[in-house]
Design a protein around this motif. Sequence first.
Motif, PDB file in Angstrom:
ATOM      1  N   TYR A 180      -2.294 -10.930 -26.301  1.00  0.00           N
ATOM      2  CA  TYR A 180      -2.623  -9.931 -25.740  1.00  0.00           C
ATOM      3  C   TYR A 180      -3.818  -9.347 -26.764  1.00  0.00           C
ATOM      4  N   LEU A 197       1.668 -17.303 -14.071  1.00  0.00           N
ATOM      5  CA  LEU A 197       2.733 -16.469 -13.462  1.00  0.00           C
ATOM      6  C   LEU A 197       4.089 -16.795 -13.769  1.00  0.00           C
ATOM      7  N   PHE A 231     -16.461  -6.699  -7.902  1.00  0.00           N
ATOM      8  CA  PHE A 231     -15.027  -6.355  -7.291  1.00  0.00           C
ATOM      9  C   PHE A 231     -15.230  -5.245  -6.245  1.00  0.00           C
ATOM     10  N   LEU A 285      -6.815 -15.131  -2.655  1.00  0.00           N
ATOM     11  CA  LEU A 285      -7.937 -15.099  -3.034  1.00  0.00           C
ATOM     12  C   LEU A 285      -8.943 -16.557  -2.879  1.00  0.00           C
ATOM     13  N   PHE A 286      -8.160 -17.608  -3.213  1.00  0.00           N
ATOM     14  CA  PHE A 286      -8.673 -18.858  -3.438  1.00  0.00           C
ATOM     15  C   PHE A 286      -9.281 -19.477  -2.136  1.00  0.00           C
ATOM     16  N   LEU A 309     -13.842  -3.577   3.076  1.00  0.00           N
ATOM     17  CA  LEU A 309     -13.114  -2.476   4.025  1.00  0.00           C
ATOM     18  C   LEU A 309     -13.950  -2.042   5.276  1.00  0.00           C
ATOM     19  N   PHE A 343       4.852  -8.127 -14.587  1.00  0.00           N
ATOM     20  CA  PHE A 343       4.700  -9.319 -13.951  1.00  0.00           C
ATOM     21  C   PHE A 343       6.187 -10.277 -14.232  1.00  0.00           C
ATOM     22  N   PHE A 390     -14.883  -5.197  -2.521  1.00  0.00           N
ATOM     23  CA  PHE A 390     -14.062  -4.438  -1.955  1.00  0.00           C
ATOM     24  C   PHE A 390     -14.334  -3.322  -0.881  1.00  0.00           C
ATOM     25  N   LEU A 400      -3.288 -14.558  -5.116  1.00  0.00           N
ATOM     26  CA  LEU A 400      -4.194 -15.716  -5.795  1.00  0.00           C
ATOM     27  C   LEU A 400      -4.271 -16.501  -4.708  1.00  0.00           C
ATOM     28  N   LEU A 414     -14.249 -16.445 -11.599  1.00  0.00           N
ATOM     29  CA  LEU A 414     -12.816 -16.645 -11.401  1.00  0.00           C
ATOM     30  C   LEU A 414     -12.114 -17.408 -12.709  1.00  0.00           C
ATOM     31  N   TRP A 455       2.523  -3.985 -19.101  1.00  0.00           N
ATOM     32  CA  TRP A 455       1.674  -5.014 -18.489  1.00  0.00           C
ATOM     33  C   TRP A 455       2.519  -6.204 -18.003  1.00  0.00           C
ATOM     34  N   ASP A 458     -14.675  -4.471  12.692  1.00  0.00           N
ATOM     35  CA  ASP A 458     -14.055  -5.453  13.340  1.00  0.00           C
ATOM     36  C   ASP A 458     -13.108  -4.602  14.334  1.00  0.00           C
ATOM     37  N   ARG A 484     -10.060 -12.554   7.188  1.00  0.00           N
ATOM     38  CA  ARG A 484      -9.663 -11.167   7.209  1.00  0.00           C
ATOM     39  C   ARG A 484      -8.308 -10.994   6.789  1.00  0.00           C
ATOM     40  N   LEU A 524     -13.917  -4.699   7.828  1.00  0.00           N
ATOM     41  CA  LEU A 524     -12.645  -4.804   8.525  1.00  0.00           C
ATOM     42  C   LEU A 524     -12.725  -3.594   9.523  1.00  0.00           C
ATOM     43  N   SER A 536      -4.075  -5.230  -4.584  1.00  0.00           N
ATOM     44  CA  SER A 536      -5.220  -4.406  -5.557  1.00  0.00           C
ATOM     45  C   SER A 536      -4.538  -2.800  -5.655  1.00  0.00           C
ATOM     46  N   ALA A 586      -8.003 -10.982   3.009  1.00  0.00           N
ATOM     47  CA  ALA A 586      -8.773  -9.846   2.640  1.00  0.00           C
ATOM     48  C   ALA A 586      -7.574  -8.447   2.909  1.00  0.00           C
ATOM     49  N   VAL A 587      -6.922  -8.512   3.897  1.00  0.00           N
ATOM     50  CA  VAL A 587      -5.746  -7.373   3.833  1.00  0.00           C
ATOM     51  C   VAL A 587      -4.735  -7.634   2.804  1.00  0.00           C
ATOM     52  N   HIS A 594      -9.908 -17.498   0.565  1.00  0.00           N
ATOM     53  CA  HIS A 594     -11.040 -16.507   0.893  1.00  0.00           C
ATOM     54  C   HIS A 594     -12.364 -16.929   0.150  1.00  0.00           C
ATOM     55  N   LEU A 649      -0.855 -12.186 -20.583  1.00  0.00           N
ATOM     56  CA  LEU A 649       0.600 -12.091 -20.190  1.00  0.00           C
ATOM     57  C   LEU A 649       1.214 -13.106 -21.410  1.00  0.00           C
ATOM     58  N   ALA A 676      -6.556  -6.649  -0.375  1.00  0.00           N
ATOM     59  CA  ALA A 676      -6.708  -5.239  -0.480  1.00  0.00           C
ATOM     60  C   ALA A 676      -5.193  -4.299  -0.854  1.00  0.00           C
TER      61      ALA A 676
END
Lengths: 115, 137
Positions: free
Chosen positions: B67, A112, B90, A68-69, B98, A52, B94, A65, B50, A48, B104, A20, B101, A30, A23-24, A71, B61, A27
């Motif tokens: 690109y 990155l 996705f 993400l991994f 939510l 970064f 997503f 990331l 992934l 773009w 929960d 969780r 969550l 994103s 996930a937050v 999760h 990038l 979110a």
Amino acid sequence: MVNRIVTGAHYGLRDWLVQRVTAVVMAIYSAVVVVFLLLQPEFGYDTWAGLFSGNPMRTFSMLFLLSLFYHAWIGMRDIVMDYIKPASIRLTIHVLVILALVLYVIWSVQILWGL
Amino acid sequence: MRHSILLAAEEMAMNKIRPKHLALHKIKLPLPGIVSILHRASGALLFVALPLLLFVLDQSLRSIETYTNLAEMLAHPILKLALLGTMWAFLHHFCAGLRYLAIDLHLLSNISAARSSSKWVMAVSLSLTIMFGVRLW
């Protein structure tokens, strides 16, 4: 005196929470990226790559990331535990998933920080 | 004689055909159940995607040349379709995430809220997928 007999490996609650929290984090990240993209009048390589270019965004992206991994590991492990019964196949897939995710961590740093 | 008939009846009762496994084609899942299994399926799909997504991030990038190459590559219809599928995965993951969550946090505690929120998950994720698809083509 309460004398409970607890069994298992005790990672259930921790992983439930990690799933969780990560996930937050994802979110929020994103939402930030989507809002940034929607606010751009024109989109191209410069906007773009510019997004970064700073260290705070690179760090935030790395945090995303890593979340993400971690999760993905919990999710994939749960799926494998549910559907794959033979211990040898299950263990093999677990090891492959972990190896892939560790490689993705290294790759993410290279992407990155432009290595 | 009577004894054997009784035995036979007993045997029939015992051997009554019972499903030995979940007959998936006979189970009609309610919408929250469909959202749930799609949450799992979309998660697995995203895991499989992934390395490709990291490759896309890397190429987008690295330099203006990579690109541009990437943009040309992703203009291919099959890759557009793959991108759309990944985007659906996705968005569904997503939105359904939510919802979990919110559950929960005890925000959706009764069955009607649980059902209508699962409708929202499907509606929002699918319409955003369509909007993404329209922009892509």
